[in-house]
Each structure stands twice: as structure tokens, then as C-alpha cells.
Design a protein around this motif. Sequence first.
Motif, PDB file in Angstrom:
ATOM      1  N   ALA A 131      95.029  30.158  54.621  1.00  0.00           N
ATOM      2  CA  ALA A 131      95.287  29.489  55.900  1.00  0.00           C
ATOM      3  C   ALA A 131      95.506  30.519  56.999  1.00  0.00           C
ATOM      4  N   SER A 132      94.984  30.246  58.175  1.00  0.00           N
ATOM      5  CA  SER A 132      95.246  31.122  59.314  1.00  0.00           C
ATOM      6  C   SER A 132      96.752  31.140  59.577  1.00  0.00           C
ATOM      7  N   GLY A 133      97.256  32.315  59.946  1.00  0.00           N
ATOM      8  CA  GLY A 133      98.687  32.494  60.141  1.00  0.00           C
ATOM      9  C   GLY A 133      99.411  32.954  58.898  1.00  0.00           C
ATOM     10  N   MET A 142      96.026  41.774  52.001  1.00  0.00           N
ATOM     11  CA  MET A 142      95.836  41.774  53.444  1.00  0.00           C
ATOM     12  C   MET A 142      94.525  41.102  53.829  1.00  0.00           C
ATOM     13  N   SER A 143      93.516  41.219  52.991  1.00  0.00           N
ATOM     14  CA  SER A 143      92.243  40.557  53.267  1.00  0.00           C
ATOM     15  C   SER A 143      92.403  39.039  53.219  1.00  0.00           C
ATOM     16  N   ALA A 144      93.384  38.578  52.460  1.00  0.00           N
ATOM     17  CA  ALA A 144      93.657  37.142  52.376  1.00  0.00           C
ATOM     18  C   ALA A 144      94.595  36.680  53.474  1.00  0.00           C
ATOM     19  N   VAL A 170      91.189  28.898  57.059  1.00  0.00           N
ATOM     20  CA  VAL A 170      91.100  27.635  57.778  1.00  0.00           C
ATOM     21  C   VAL A 170      92.464  27.353  58.404  1.00  0.00           C
ATOM     22  N   PRO A 171      92.548  26.465  59.392  1.00  0.00           N
ATOM     23  CA  PRO A 171      93.842  26.165  60.017  1.00  0.00           C
ATOM     24  C   PRO A 171      94.855  25.628  59.011  1.00  0.00           C
ATOM     25  N   PHE A 172      96.095  26.014  59.184  1.00  0.00           N
ATOM     26  CA  PHE A 172      97.192  25.573  58.316  1.00  0.00           C
ATOM     27  C   PHE A 172      97.516  24.108  58.611  1.00  0.00           C
ATOM     28  N   ASN A 173      97.921  23.375  57.583  1.00  0.00           N
ATOM     29  CA  ASN A 173      98.279  21.954  57.689  1.00  0.00           C
ATOM     30  C   ASN A 173      97.105  21.089  58.142  1.00  0.00           C
ATOM     31  N   ASP A 174      95.878  21.519  57.842  1.00  0.00           N
ATOM     32  CA  ASP A 174      94.674  20.774  58.214  1.00  0.00           C
ATOM     33  C   ASP A 174      93.843  20.523  56.951  1.00  0.00           C
ATOM     34  N   LEU A 175      94.025  19.352  56.362  1.00  0.00           N
ATOM     35  CA  LEU A 175      93.328  19.028  55.121  1.00  0.00           C
ATOM     36  C   LEU A 175      91.827  18.900  55.318  1.00  0.00           C
ATOM     37  N   SER A 232     104.366  33.614  60.945  1.00  0.00           N
ATOM     38  CA  SER A 232     103.827  32.851  62.075  1.00  0.00           C
ATOM     39  C   SER A 232     104.910  32.160  62.890  1.00  0.00           C
ATOM     40  N   GLY A 233     106.155  32.312  62.464  1.00  0.00           N
ATOM     41  CA  GLY A 233     107.244  31.681  63.186  1.00  0.00           C
ATOM     42  C   GLY A 233     107.940  30.598  62.389  1.00  0.00           C
ATOM     43  N   VAL A 234     107.934  30.726  61.053  1.00  0.00           N
ATOM     44  CA  VAL A 234     108.585  29.782  60.139  1.00  0.00           C
ATOM     45  C   VAL A 234     107.984  28.385  60.327  1.00  0.00           C
TER      46      VAL A 234
END
Length: 425
Positions: free
Chosen positions: A153-155, A165-167, A185-190, A213-215
Motif C-alpha cells: 500500500a502507498s504510505g 524498502m522496495s516494498a 496501491v492506495p491504502f484502505n482501497d479494496l 504516514s501519520g498513524v
Amino acid sequence: MNLFNLRRPQPSLDDLTADPAQPPRGDNPSSECLMASVERPPQVFVRGQGSWLWDSSDRAYLDFTQGAAANSLGHSPTVLVKAIAAQAQALINPGSGLFNRGQLNLAERLCLSTGSDQAYLLNTGSEACEAAIKLARKWGQLHRGGASRIITASGSCHGRNLAAMSASDCQSNRFEPQLPGFAQVPFNDLSALHAAVDAQTVAIMLEPIQVSSGVVPATEHYLKGVERLCRELGILLILDEVHTGIGRCGSLLAEQQYAVRADIIALGKGLGGGVPVAAVLARGKACCFEPGELDGTHHGNPLMASAGLVVLDSVLNHGFLEHVRDSAQHLREGLNRLANRYGHGEPRGQGLLWGLTLSDDSADAVVKAARYEGLLLSAPQPDCLLLTPALTVSKANIDEMLLRLARAFSRVHTAQLQCRRGIAV
């Protein structure tokens, strides 16, 4: 008890965003020979106990960072100190090619307490994430026609080894070469996750809470959906619990909070209570490493394992996790009151892992103002404060932290007003 009642003139905003160039006077060694890998304040810390740290000037600081959440039992807990001292007198490191009791005991205890089938002990969370990636790809060779692609996931921030780090999507990756075989892919986006999976995908690797990413916690709907997707498609679910595991979220593993079950889990940080201990756990068919595919000079040495056993036993003791959950509620309520008073966002997190989103990009200034007040915090993002106290933190310590944080907010607010007035003039 207020051990550090510091009163100083209100600093300017410049004072709050830059520490003095020279370290405190005294018998401290020079920092010139130490590579400048990270920015550090000028104080040199010499001892700690529980939730408190003392610098070389014998000034006390209430520590709500605890070595980036590594000191799960606080600074120098007696039970850990005694265990390490006793083990050091008996056996420190016979070599990774030989069994030792601590290694076997910790691996067995981890498996029994987490419902895992196998465990491998390492030094750091980065190594645990790298081992999880290697294990998933080995499984892909055996069971998925050589598939090796891992979706993250991004972030995310899965560590500082090359594969990890590649992940990841860490800011620190900007100078590092990236290995192929990863997709983000975006986080929390199924929906985005569904669209990204293909025949070459072997695993989905996620943090239950994205700390860097800010918790940002995963939603229950999202994480359960990810688990369901993995089961339907026959791919592996890897959970990076380096930050969230070993009681940090109020349960032994964060996966329990979400009622999901990963195939591979990476553990680190709090497992050693400040000593470098990490582990990768595997379940079912994911247990597929063969001799020679993982090795490290210090992996599973008795000294490290003794620390891990003490921490795990402490966290599993009756009433410990209940204390974490009770302290977490007290901390969350206090942070909510402060956020409302100063116009900041709601705190995010679980257990004793909290991020407080600020109304502006003043997190660095607040961290430095808090240090004026004898409080240690960190800032994963320009607009976010991170709080990771010891799992043994008391309500009195939490109340003292809230008082000092309020004074830090006031300092920054006053400095900002002075800057605006100066600009207006």
C-alpha cells in the motif's frame, strides 16, 4: 510527581524549529565522528528508568517515544536487566549454526501464543520484513507457478533493507535503488487492490497501522476484505506488525483487533524491549524455508532471546494487556481534550500507539517546544505527532505528559502570534 518543572522565556518560532548547533557543555564526547544519518537534538542521554530519561546534565525527560516504540517495558526494567545479565554470564552467542535453549524457547513461545507453526529469529524489523518477502516468493515458486509479485500500500514503510524498502513508500527511499516485483496501491482501497492482483501476484503485504504516514489505521472492512481476497485467489497475506505487535495495540497482535489471520507476520521493535530482536512467523503452507535460505551471525543468539522471552512473558502475564487497554483509553480521552482545546484533529491509533493530527505543519516546532518542557515526542509527518509510551506507562505519567504537551502547544501558539505580529509590522 513533576520531576522536571522547567521555566524558560517564551522562544521565537525560529528557536522552536532549530536546536542549538553545539551540544551541552560537560564531559560529553564530540558528535563529529558520528555519521549524520539522522537529525538528533544536542542532549546526550545517560540513563533511564521506566517512562523517564536523564541527560548528561541530570535533566529529566518524560519519554513518550521509548526508542521508537522499541522499549515496550520502559527504560531498563528490572526483569529485563536481570535476565540479560544472567544470560551474559552463561552464554552470549554460540553461533547461528548451533541450537541454544533461548532460541528454541522463544520460537516455541511465539508460535504457541500466536497460533503460528514456525518462527525464525532475527535482529531488526527490517530483516523480518525482508525474510517475509523471501518466504512468500519461495512459496510462490512451490505453489503458484513461480509468481513473485507483491502488492503493498502507498504510505507503507516496511524497513530499510533493500527488499523491504522496495516494498515501501518511505521518504528515506529516495536515494535507494528499487528492486522489481513490487506494486503499490492506495491504502484502505479494496477496489484498487482487486484491480492490481494478477497471475504473477504471490502476496499482499500491509501494515495494520501505517505509522510513518501519520498513524493511519486500516479499517476493519478493508483488512477483512483483503484477507477474503487472498483466500479466494489463493495468495498469501503478509502483515507487517513491527510497529503494532507484542501488545502495542492492546492485544498480542493487531490482527486480533481486526479478527483476521495472516499467513506470514513480521515482528520487531517491542519484541526485545530495547534489545534488537525480531521474528518472522509463518502458518500452514507458508512454512517452506529450507536449511541455508536464512542465516545471520546474531540471529537467535541466547542474549537476544532472553530479552524476547522476558518481554513476551510480561505481555502475556495476567492483567498486562488489560492495563494497556485501560491506559490507552485514558490517553485517548486526554488527547481528545487537548485537540479540542487547541483546534487540532482527532487522535488516531489503537492501544498505546497514537498519532495526533495538527491544524498546521507545526509538528517539528511542537516536538522542540515539548523538549523545552521535558517531554520527548516524535513527528512522523509535518502535521502529526506520534506517541508511543511504554506499555507499562501509568495514568499519572499520562496526565503529566498532557500538561507538558499543553504547555508546548502554548509555546508554539505564542511564537506563531509573535511571528505574525512581526510580519504585520
